[in-house]
Each structure stands twice: as C-alpha cells, then as structure tokens.
Design a protein around this motif. Structure first.
Motif, short mmCIF file in Angstrom:
data_model
loop_
_atom_site.label_atom_id
_atom_site.label_comp_id
_atom_site.label_asym_id
_atom_site.label_seq_id
_atom_site.Cartn_x
_atom_site.Cartn_y
_atom_site.Cartn_z
N ARG A 144 0.83 -1.22 0.00
CA ARG A 144 0.00 0.00 0.00
C ARG A 144 0.85 1.25 0.00
O ARG A 144 0.51 2.23 -0.66
N GLU A 145 1.99 1.20 0.74
CA GLU A 145 2.89 2.36 0.78
C GLU A 145 3.45 2.67 -0.59
O GLU A 145 3.54 3.83 -0.99
N GLN B 101 11.42 1.53 -1.58
CA GLN B 101 10.16 0.83 -1.37
C GLN B 101 9.99 -0.29 -2.40
O GLN B 101 9.53 -1.39 -2.07
#
Length: 51
Positions: free
Chosen positions: A2-3, A34
C-alpha cells in the motif's frame, strides 16, 4: 504494498516542475527503496533467489 502504491499515486499527481529538485530526488530515492523492499518480500514469499 500500500505504501508503494500511495507513493506512486502521490508522484503521479504532482507537477514536478513545482517540486524542488532536492525534494524530488529524495522522493525518487524513497520510491526506489520501497520497490526494492517489495521485490525482496515477493522473492521471500515465492522462493525466488538471485544468483
């Protein structure tokens, strides 16, 4: 996950011409890390190993 999606969405709606270059570089570096973390998670969960 989700990040990563949130970071991509955030960058997609910004007008990069209004972002200071240093801040843009920091955002891109964070996005890179990420993505690397996500790839590592996927590899661990699927048993894929790099040579």
């Amino acid at each position: 996950m989700r990040e990563l999606a949130a970071a991509i969405d955030h960058l997609a709606i910004e007008d990069v011409s209004e972002i200071p270059r240093v801040q843009l570089a920091e955002q891109l570096i964070e996005l890179h890390w990420q993505m690397a973390r996500l790839q590592a998670q996927i590899a661990r969960r699927t048993g894929v190993r790099l040579p």
